[in-house]
Design a protein around this motif. Sequence first.
Motif, PDB file in Angstrom:
ATOM      1  N   ALA B  36       0.838  -1.200   0.000  1.00  0.00           N
ATOM      2  CA  ALA B  36       0.000   0.000   0.000  1.00  0.00           C
ATOM      3  C   ALA B  36       0.876   1.255   0.000  1.00  0.00           C
ATOM      4  O   ALA B  36       0.603   2.209  -0.739  1.00  0.00           O
ATOM      5  N   ILE B  39       2.205   2.313  -3.425  1.00  0.00           N
ATOM      6  CA  ILE B  39       1.289   2.722  -4.499  1.00  0.00           C
ATOM      7  C   ILE B  39       1.666   4.073  -5.110  1.00  0.00           C
ATOM      8  O   ILE B  39       1.685   4.194  -6.342  1.00  0.00           O
ATOM      9  N   PRO B  40       1.970   5.102  -4.322  1.00  0.00           N
ATOM     10  CA  PRO B  40       2.328   6.386  -4.957  1.00  0.00           C
ATOM     11  C   PRO B  40       3.508   6.245  -5.910  1.00  0.00           C
ATOM     12  O   PRO B  40       3.483   6.800  -7.018  1.00  0.00           O
ATOM     13  N   LEU B  43       2.361   4.554  -9.117  1.00  0.00           N
ATOM     14  CA  LEU B  43       1.605   5.481  -9.959  1.00  0.00           C
ATOM     15  C   LEU B  43       2.559   6.421 -10.695  1.00  0.00           C
ATOM     16  O   LEU B  43       2.361   6.730 -11.872  1.00  0.00           O
ATOM     17  N   TYR B  44       3.601   6.848  -9.982  1.00  0.00           N
ATOM     18  CA  TYR B  44       4.594   7.720 -10.601  1.00  0.00           C
ATOM     19  C   TYR B  44       5.258   7.016 -11.775  1.00  0.00           C
ATOM     20  O   TYR B  44       5.418   7.595 -12.857  1.00  0.00           O
ATOM     21  N   LEU B  46       4.055   4.601 -13.579  1.00  0.00           N
ATOM     22  CA  LEU B  46       3.079   4.470 -14.664  1.00  0.00           C
ATOM     23  C   LEU B  46       2.967   5.778 -15.430  1.00  0.00           C
ATOM     24  O   LEU B  46       2.986   5.806 -16.660  1.00  0.00           O
ATOM     25  N   GLN B  47       2.872   6.858 -14.682  1.00  0.00           N
ATOM     26  CA  GLN B  47       2.742   8.176 -15.302  1.00  0.00           C
ATOM     27  C   GLN B  47       3.947   8.474 -16.195  1.00  0.00           C
ATOM     28  O   GLN B  47       3.811   8.914 -17.337  1.00  0.00           O
ATOM     29  N   SER B  49       6.008   6.365 -17.546  1.00  0.00           N
ATOM     30  CA  SER B  49       6.121   5.470 -18.698  1.00  0.00           C
ATOM     31  C   SER B  49       5.206   5.901 -19.831  1.00  0.00           C
ATOM     32  O   SER B  49       5.477   5.645 -21.002  1.00  0.00           O
ATOM     33  N   LEU B  50       4.089   6.592 -19.483  1.00  0.00           N
ATOM     34  CA  LEU B  50       3.130   7.002 -20.506  1.00  0.00           C
ATOM     35  C   LEU B  50       3.408   8.401 -21.039  1.00  0.00           C
ATOM     36  O   LEU B  50       2.928   8.775 -22.093  1.00  0.00           O
ATOM     37  N   ALA B  51       4.197   9.176 -20.280  1.00  0.00           N
ATOM     38  CA  ALA B  51       4.338  10.601 -20.590  1.00  0.00           C
ATOM     39  C   ALA B  51       4.852  10.847 -22.004  1.00  0.00           C
ATOM     40  O   ALA B  51       4.158  11.388 -22.859  1.00  0.00           O
ATOM     41  N   ASP B  52       6.102  10.488 -22.266  1.00  0.00           N
ATOM     42  CA  ASP B  52       6.645  10.623 -23.615  1.00  0.00           C
ATOM     43  C   ASP B  52       7.802   9.646 -23.770  1.00  0.00           C
ATOM     44  O   ASP B  52       8.230   9.010 -22.816  1.00  0.00           O
ATOM     45  N   ALA B  53       8.318   9.570 -24.983  1.00  0.00           N
ATOM     46  CA  ALA B  53       9.336   8.559 -25.290  1.00  0.00           C
ATOM     47  C   ALA B  53      10.602   8.771 -24.464  1.00  0.00           C
ATOM     48  O   ALA B  53      11.295   7.809 -24.094  1.00  0.00           O
ATOM     49  N   TYR B  56      10.015   7.469 -20.972  1.00  0.00           N
ATOM     50  CA  TYR B  56       9.976   6.011 -21.087  1.00  0.00           C
ATOM     51  C   TYR B  56      11.390   5.444 -21.166  1.00  0.00           C
ATOM     52  O   TYR B  56      11.748   4.497 -20.455  1.00  0.00           O
ATOM     53  N   LEU B  79       4.713  -8.759  -3.429  1.00  0.00           N
ATOM     54  CA  LEU B  79       3.468  -8.986  -4.147  1.00  0.00           C
ATOM     55  C   LEU B  79       3.121 -10.463  -4.191  1.00  0.00           C
ATOM     56  O   LEU B  79       1.980 -10.852  -3.956  1.00  0.00           O
ATOM     57  N   PHE B  83      -0.060 -12.117  -2.601  1.00  0.00           N
ATOM     58  CA  PHE B  83      -0.972 -12.735  -3.559  1.00  0.00           C
ATOM     59  C   PHE B  83      -1.293 -14.177  -3.165  1.00  0.00           C
ATOM     60  O   PHE B  83      -2.458 -14.568  -3.068  1.00  0.00           O
TER      61      PHE B  83
END
Lengths: 115, 125
Positions: B36, B39-40, B43-44, B46-47, B49-53, B56, B79, B83
Amino acid sequence: MRTTGSAHAGLGEWLVQRATSVYLAGFLIYLVLRFVLDPLPDHAAWRAWFAQGPVRVAWGLFFLSLLLHAWAGMRSVYMDYLHSAGLRVAVTFLTGFGLLALALWAAAILISSTP
Amino acid sequence: MAQNGSRPVFLNLFRIRLPIGGIVSILHRVTGVLLALSIPFMLYLLQQSLADATAYAALVAAFRSPGAKLLMLLAAALLAQHFFSGLRHLLLDIDIGTGKAAARRLAWLTFAATGLTLVIAGACL
């Protein structure tokens, strides 16, 4: 005032934990299988996959499940170990607001990844 | 408690032996809290990795370092244990493995499954 800890936390919490854990487990297994069998080789592919509506809905449900799951888990930890009512309420509220903030952040990430 | 002087009183947590099911249970809780808290950071990642090349590429490069790989293995361990002990919980909910022998077997199985996951993850990294 001593509490009963997380005992009798109720059917609601039990149900939330079970439902969210089933979705989280399924989503995790799907992710692992997908990326092992059909990896996304570069940034463009990754963004393209993420831009698809159904993919983002699935991720959105994942974040909702994750944050609810974390909420229920942390709440039972606080109920078990924080015996001072004032401290417990404060920490629980902070956790709740923290998780809400994370939910908003996740939503922003999902919305901003539109093609 | 004062009457029976011959009974040992353990308040030293390091001398209390939990049954294997108890160990799985507290590990489920500890891994849950640690996950838990992560998580922040996730999220960072993920953000980014999606932002720009560029972002990434920076992430991919950072993940190549041995320190990062160690962190990833640790995250995988947390995990995996959470799990598999979670699966054990769900099985117990539908009355599978509630007998003492079966419960102990399932408990040891969670450790075996986590170990196997780590071996596979380590091989992939």
